[in-house]
Design a protein around this motif. Structure first.
Motif, mmCIF file in Angstrom:
data_model
loop_
_atom_site.group_PDB
_atom_site.id
_atom_site.type_symbol
_atom_site.label_atom_id
_atom_site.label_comp_id
_atom_site.label_asym_id
_atom_site.label_seq_id
_atom_site.Cartn_x
_atom_site.Cartn_y
_atom_site.Cartn_z
ATOM 1 N N TYR A 244 -5.954 8.857 2.264
ATOM 2 C CA TYR A 244 -6.172 7.517 1.221
ATOM 3 C C TYR A 244 -5.833 6.291 1.881
ATOM 4 O O TYR A 244 -6.628 5.369 2.084
ATOM 5 N N GLN B 106 -18.421 7.473 -2.092
ATOM 6 C CA GLN B 106 -17.792 8.735 -2.652
ATOM 7 C C GLN B 106 -18.755 10.042 -2.254
ATOM 8 O O GLN B 106 -20.057 9.657 -2.421
ATOM 9 N N ASP C 75 -12.364 12.253 -1.004
ATOM 10 C CA ASP C 75 -12.484 12.105 -2.579
ATOM 11 C C ASP C 75 -11.405 12.599 -3.287
ATOM 12 O O ASP C 75 -11.134 11.749 -4.367
ATOM 13 N N ARG C 76 -10.883 13.634 -2.869
ATOM 14 C CA ARG C 76 -9.676 14.123 -3.737
ATOM 15 C C ARG C 76 -8.317 13.069 -3.566
ATOM 16 O O ARG C 76 -7.767 12.913 -4.453
ATOM 17 N N VAL D 216 -8.474 10.028 -3.305
ATOM 18 C CA VAL D 216 -8.896 8.626 -3.872
ATOM 19 C C VAL D 216 -8.488 8.763 -5.408
ATOM 20 O O VAL D 216 -8.065 8.146 -5.893
ATOM 21 N N ALA D 217 -8.995 10.086 -5.537
ATOM 22 C CA ALA D 217 -9.027 10.422 -7.135
ATOM 23 C C ALA D 217 -7.452 10.703 -7.567
ATOM 24 O O ALA D 217 -7.097 10.350 -8.887
ATOM 25 N N ARG D 218 -6.470 11.114 -6.717
ATOM 26 C CA ARG D 218 -5.447 11.735 -7.085
ATOM 27 C C ARG D 218 -4.144 10.445 -6.608
ATOM 28 O O ARG D 218 -3.181 10.732 -7.012
ATOM 29 N N ARG E 49 -1.833 9.219 -9.319
ATOM 30 C CA ARG E 49 -0.934 10.210 -9.983
ATOM 31 C C ARG E 49 0.103 10.339 -8.668
ATOM 32 O O ARG E 49 1.291 10.506 -9.153
#
Length: 435
Positions: free
Chosen positions: A379, A393, A400-401, A403-405, A408
């Motif tokens: 990230y 993306q 991608d994973r 950035v998506a997480r 959290r």
């Protein structure tokens, strides 16, 4: 004959003369005396013009002249003042009655609750343990901080440093670990810090329950260099005593840098030449000697140590920071950038490491922590591109994973000061995040 023998025995025990020195010079905090040979480390008292006495310690000599350092401000001294060595039997006695108390660098109570009692003699200086007899670090230490329990798990008997500049949350994080760590005895050394923090630490960080199992050794910034040095060493002696009686001890020292500065003041006063950033070479030899007295011993007890290390100007290559990083069993870096974003505790997980983590947790936990660090690293590579629209993306599934997480992950690493999180809950959240 028996009466005569007893009389002779009593007379033999009476000293014929008492060795007395005379003060010959005062240069800043360095005092000079002659007429009484004082071995280095020997404590003595010096008479003032008003008839009071000031305690000091021999720190060196040249020829027949002894160099002394006072524990308090050397006020009211005059040439020719008497210098008397302190008797060898003037040792501290320690026991469980010390818990809940606040003392200064020489073990004198400063909380107004009367004298201290004890049944065991306390070592004047911290004692090192034979490295072949030290118990290894095998059990995890639950400090109640999710970022540490999850990604930087500590072990009982580990020594770790909190590396940070001023004002990024070292004291707050130290308070969290003080309240939430599962330990029988907590020994806290507040060395060279602001005086107002002492009361705040007792009321806000420890509380009544925390103080019941804690012992504070205090030497604020206005104390002499010798008092700050002795207070740090007294912390280690006290913690080692409770460890050797079979208890799990947590030693917190705030800060190791102030101890190094006190050592620097004494060394420079004795004429030792400055080297790296004004620190004489002896300072970097004495730091390992101090921290090696912490850690596990031979018995059933444990002694975990956490030192705050001030990185002046946020420079992680500061000589004290660099030395501490080399001799400790791990380091936790606090980031000013994260603190400015309101991210607390401001732990930079990617720049921190626990060298004992793999010895105290499962392989699944280690793998989940590695995945978390990898997601953070990926990230960081594209963080600046996202607001500019430069990140596309689909080019890299792993990125991608990350950035998506990230939202959290950031929520996982944040924590309120009054919300402890156990290792079991942390591991469950970490594994769910890393899947």
């Amino acid at each position: 004959m028996i009466a005569a023998a007893l009389q002779n025995l009593e007379l033999a025990d009476v000293p014929v003369a008492r060795p007395t020195g005379r003060l010959t010079g005062v240069s800043g905090m360095l005092l000079k005396s002659t007429g009484c040979a004082l071995e280095t480390g020997r404590r003595c008292t010096i008479e003032t013009a008003s008839g009071d006495w000031i305690e000091a310690q021999a720190v060196g000599f040249s020829g027949d002249e002894s160099y002394l350092m006072p524990f308090k401000k050397p006020l009211g001294l005059a040439a020719g003042a008497r210098v008397l060595p302190v008797a060898d039997d003037a040792q501290l006695r320690i026991g469980m009655s010390w818990l809940g108390r606040v003392v200064n660098g020489v073990g004198e109570p400063i909380d107004g609750r009367g004298a201290l009692g004890g049944e065991h003699l306390l070592a004047a200086d911290p004692v090192s343990v034979n490295p072949l007899k030290k118990n290894p670090v095998r059990d995890a230490l639950d400090v109640g901080v999710r970022a540490i329990n999850g990604a930087l798990t500590l072990g009982k008997g580990q020594r770790v440093g909190l590396m940070a500049g001023s004002g990024v949350g070292k004291s707050v994080l130290l308070g969290m670990m003080t309240r939430h760590t599962d330990a029988d005895v907590v020994v806290v050394g507040l060395i060279g810090e602001r005086g107002r923090e002492v009361r705040e630490f007792i009321d806000d960080s420890l509380g009544r329950e925390g103080l019941a199992k804690a012992l504070l050794v205090v030497a604020p910034a206005d104390e002499s260099a010798l008092m700050r040095m002795r207070a740090t060493e007294l912390c280690h002696s006290i913690a080692a005593h409770f460890r050797d009686t079979g208890r799990n001890v947590l030693l917190l020292v705030d800060s190791l840098t102030r101890y190094a500065m006190a050592r620097r003041e004494i060394a420079l006063a004795l004429g030792e030449p400055p080297a790296t950033r004004g620190y004489p070479p002896s300072v970097f030899g004495l730091l390992p000697q101090l921290v090696e007295t912490a850690g596990n011993g031979e018995g059933a007890g444990s002694m975990s140590a956490i030192y705050t290390v001030l990185a002046e100007g946020d420079d992680q290559q500061d000589p004290v920071v660099d030395t501490a990083r080399a001799v400790l069993d791990g380091h936790i870096v606090l980031s000013r950038e994260l603190a400015n974003q309101g991210h607390y505790p401001a732990i930079d997980v990617s720049r921190s490491v626990s060298r004992c983590m793999s010895q105290v947790v499962s392989s699944e936990h280690v793998e989940a922590a590695r995945t978390l660090k990898e997601l953070l690293a990926r990230y960081e590579q594209v963080r600046d591109l996202i607001p500019l629209g430069g990140y596309v993306q689909g080019a890299d599934p792993k990125t991608d994973r990350a950035v998506a997480r990230f939202a959290r992950i950031e929520a996982f690493l944040r924590q309120r000061a009054n919300e402890p999180v156990s290792i079991a809950d942390t591991v469950a959240q970490l594994k769910a995040l890393a899947q």
